[in-house]
Design a protein around this motif. Structure first.
Motif, short mmCIF file in Angstrom:
data_model
loop_
_atom_site.label_atom_id
_atom_site.label_comp_id
_atom_site.label_asym_id
_atom_site.label_seq_id
_atom_site.Cartn_x
_atom_site.Cartn_y
_atom_site.Cartn_z
N SER A 188 6.34 10.00 0.86
CA SER A 188 5.78 8.67 0.64
C SER A 188 6.88 7.65 0.40
N ARG A 189 7.98 8.05 -0.26
CA ARG A 189 9.10 7.12 -0.44
C ARG A 189 9.74 6.76 0.90
N ALA A 190 9.88 7.76 1.78
CA ALA A 190 10.43 7.48 3.11
C ALA A 190 9.52 6.55 3.89
N ASP A 191 8.20 6.76 3.74
CA ASP A 191 7.26 5.87 4.41
C ASP A 191 7.38 4.44 3.85
N GLY A 192 7.60 4.33 2.53
CA GLY A 192 7.81 3.01 1.95
C GLY A 192 9.06 2.34 2.48
N ASP A 193 10.14 3.12 2.66
CA ASP A 193 11.37 2.56 3.24
C ASP A 193 11.12 2.08 4.67
N ALA A 194 10.33 2.85 5.42
CA ALA A 194 10.01 2.45 6.80
C ALA A 194 9.19 1.16 6.81
N GLN A 195 8.22 1.05 5.89
CA GLN A 195 7.41 -0.16 5.83
C GLN A 195 8.24 -1.37 5.42
N LEU A 196 9.22 -1.16 4.55
CA LEU A 196 10.11 -2.26 4.15
C LEU A 196 10.92 -2.74 5.35
N ALA A 197 11.49 -1.79 6.10
CA ALA A 197 12.26 -2.18 7.30
C ALA A 197 11.36 -2.88 8.31
N GLN A 198 10.12 -2.40 8.44
CA GLN A 198 9.18 -3.02 9.38
C GLN A 198 8.86 -4.45 8.94
N TYR A 199 8.69 -4.65 7.64
CA TYR A 199 8.42 -5.99 7.13
C TYR A 199 9.60 -6.93 7.42
N GLN A 200 10.81 -6.46 7.15
CA GLN A 200 11.99 -7.29 7.40
C GLN A 200 12.13 -7.61 8.89
N GLN A 201 11.83 -6.62 9.73
CA GLN A 201 11.90 -6.86 11.18
C GLN A 201 10.84 -7.84 11.62
N ALA A 249 0.83 -1.21 0.00
CA ALA A 249 0.00 0.00 0.00
C ALA A 249 0.86 1.26 0.00
N ALA A 250 1.97 1.24 0.75
CA ALA A 250 2.87 2.39 0.77
C ALA A 250 3.50 2.62 -0.60
N THR A 251 3.80 1.53 -1.31
CA THR A 251 4.34 1.67 -2.67
C THR A 251 3.32 2.30 -3.60
N GLU A 252 2.05 1.90 -3.47
CA GLU A 252 1.01 2.51 -4.29
C GLU A 252 0.82 3.99 -3.97
N GLN A 253 1.05 4.37 -2.73
CA GLN A 253 0.92 5.78 -2.34
C GLN A 253 1.96 6.64 -3.06
N ILE A 254 3.14 6.06 -3.31
CA ILE A 254 4.15 6.80 -4.08
C ILE A 254 3.61 7.11 -5.48
N GLY A 255 2.93 6.12 -6.10
CA GLY A 255 2.33 6.34 -7.41
C GLY A 255 1.24 7.40 -7.37
N ILE A 256 0.45 7.42 -6.31
CA ILE A 256 -0.61 8.43 -6.18
C ILE A 256 0.00 9.83 -6.16
N ASN A 257 1.05 10.02 -5.37
CA ASN A 257 1.67 11.34 -5.27
C ASN A 257 2.43 11.70 -6.55
N THR A 258 3.04 10.70 -7.20
CA THR A 258 3.77 10.98 -8.43
C THR A 258 2.82 11.45 -9.53
N ALA A 259 1.61 10.93 -9.56
CA ALA A 259 0.64 11.33 -10.58
C ALA A 259 0.29 12.81 -10.50
N ASP A 260 0.54 13.44 -9.34
CA ASP A 260 0.25 14.88 -9.22
C ASP A 260 1.23 15.73 -10.03
N LEU A 261 2.31 15.13 -10.54
CA LEU A 261 3.22 15.87 -11.41
C LEU A 261 2.63 16.09 -12.80
N PHE A 262 1.56 15.40 -13.10
CA PHE A 262 0.99 15.43 -14.44
C PHE A 262 -0.43 15.99 -14.38
N PRO A 263 -0.98 16.38 -15.53
CA PRO A 263 -2.32 16.99 -15.52
C PRO A 263 -3.39 16.04 -15.00
#
Length: 476
Positions: free
Chosen positions: A365-378, A302-316
């Motif tokens: 959102s990318r930082a949140d994705g990194d945090a979720q990745l570390a949480q998953y590994q932990q 879900a955190a990875t998808e959130q990066i896509g949501i925010n990236t789409a704001d760069l476009f019309p």
């Protein structure tokens, strides 16, 4: 000019169709050992066969109908489970809501009123008038850059995470029911041992008092025998208190009042059968099976998808809007009557001048994705540690069981022989009291160890998360 603008917008849109921005989720690769290296459990056989971690409904391996009944009641009536189920339903509703963004939004409105204008506002026309407006509005965001698709997938992953949270809650509730029930039966066994030894020591006190009355003993001997008896009976209130607390906990876990199961559970029963061994499977199986690991991975998705949501704001962001309506006006003026209204519009919202804020949201959102990745590994590491520790505890407790079981049998045999020898005058009172003290200690130690072994078996099943019900609990 208007035609050329429309053509430019159309060309822009057609050239953008099918484009989806942002990263695509890939399951993270976590290095895993090929197998668990903890020692195998060995101990006195309780009549149970080898248990597999994926056996359906593990508690049946204990062969205790009362435990099975308590587990089933907790799964249907536990209030924490009902709360987790409500959170799951909320996540399901949000997912359904997000899917509607793929389609046009259509609304209808009706506006009816009457107004009276001021004299200087009427400009010679009637001041009183009635009006009515009916419209149908439609809007549709065209998902050229995947914002809506990313959002739907993010909500879907949150739903899956809530589903696994619910499964993890089931694991926790059933594990607590089983461990509390095991503790209840273990404390009852310790109470039985204490009461039995207290009865034996009371008979010894009576024997010594009779000997003293016959002129063959001393008050010192009588006092020592009474001291041993009183120290044994002093254990009983604490054990009774522990039993009552377990009964209250089981009732609340089953969604009932604390004292509702006292009469049902008050009858003493032995500890459930323990499996001779529990096959943990492989670490790879564990990672696929544990709901907490699955929930953590789904939140990473879900955190990875959130990066896509925010990236789409760069476009019309492109929206079509439309309106169909009818307006009715009555004021005895030239404007009276019914007139139709319609609107068709193309709106392009592009935040290219606000790229600083957009990029800041992307970075967040990318930082949140990194945090979720570390949480998953932990979470994976903690799960492996949990299973390894549970395997070690269960194996060592079974070894301890075997030794303490022999010690309890030998100490009982020694106490019986000391009692016979004392009655025959072949040994002194000190030897008899010491043998009875050792018997109590050995039998209580074995009962405590057997209780710990049963608790460790439950903890191992809980760590493996095997055999847990897949269906959702019933709704209240």
């Amino acid at each position: 000019m208007r035609v050329s603008n429309f053509l430019f917008a159309t060309i822009l849109l057609l050239g953008s169709i099918g484009c989806s921005v942002g990263p695509h989720y890939n399951r993270p690769d976590v290095p895993l050992p090929s197998q668990f290296t903890a020692p195998a459990a060995t101990g006195p056989a309780d009549g149970a066969a080898k248990a597999e971690p994926d056996d359906p409904e593990f508690w049946h391996s204990f062969h205790d109908p009362e435990l099975t009944s308590l587990v089933e009641r907790s799964l249907s009536s536990n209030k924490d489970l009902h709360s987790a189920l409500a959170h799951y339903d909320a996540a399901a509703a949000l997912w359904r809501l997000s899917k509607f963004d793929k389609y046009p939004t259509v609304t209808a409105s009706e506006d009816t009123g009457r107004q009276k204008l001021a004299a200087d506002q009427a400009f010679g026309y009637p001041r009183n008038n009635r009006y009515s407006t009916s419209t149908i509005n439609a809007s549709w965001e065209l998902d050229f850059y995947g914002r809506i698709r990313h959002n739907i997938e993010a909500q879907h992953q949150q739903l899956l995470a809530s589903s696994n949270d619910l499964a993890a809650m089931q694991v926790a509730i059933v594990g607590e029911v089983a461990s509390t029930y095991v503790d209840l039966r273990g404390q009852q066994e310790r109470l039985r041992v204490a009461q039995q030894n207290a009865d034996n020591e009371q008979r010894t006190v009576k024997l010594i008092e009779a000997t003293y009355t016959a002129g063959r003993g001393t008050q010192f001997d009588t006092a020592r025998a009474r001291a041993l008896y009183e120290s044994t009976t002093a254990r009983i209130p604490a054990l009774q208190s522990a039993i009552t607390l377990d009964e209250h906990r089981l009732a609340v876990l089953c969604g009932q009042l604390p004292d509702s199961l006292v009469s049902e559970l008050g009858m003493q029963k032995s500890l459930p059968d323990l499996p001779e061994s529990i096959d943990p499977g492989t670490p790879a199986d564990l990672v696929r099976r544990r709901p907490d690991i699955n929930a953590s991975e789904e939140r990473l998705h879900a955190a990875t998808e959130q990066i896509g949501i925010n990236t789409a704001d760069l476009f019309p962001r492109v929206n079509f809007a439309g309106l169909l309506g009818m307006m009715e006006y009555h004021a005895d003026s030239p404007f009276d009557g019914v007139s139709p209204a319609n609107l068709a519009a193309l709106n392009i919202d592009w935040s290219f001048l606000d790229r600083g804020r957009v990029k800041a949201r992307i970075a967040s959102s990318r930082a949140d994705g990194d945090a979720q990745l570390a949480q998953y590994q932990q979470t994976v590491l903690l799960a492996l540690e949990d299973v390894d520790n549970a395997l070690v505890r269960y194996a060592r407790s079974r070894e301890q069981d075997a030794q303490l079981h022999k010690a309890a049998l030998d100490s009982k045999r020694a106490a019986d022989l000391a009692n016979v020898r004392y009655k025959e005058g072949a040994t002194g009172l000190l030897d008899l009291l010491d043998a009875e003290r050792v018997e109590l200690q050995a039998e209580d130690a074995y009962a405590t160890s057997h209780l710990e072994s049963a608790s460790d078996a439950v903890s191992l099943y809980k760590a493996l998360a095997g055999g847990w019900p897949q269906a959702h609990p019933s709704r209240p």
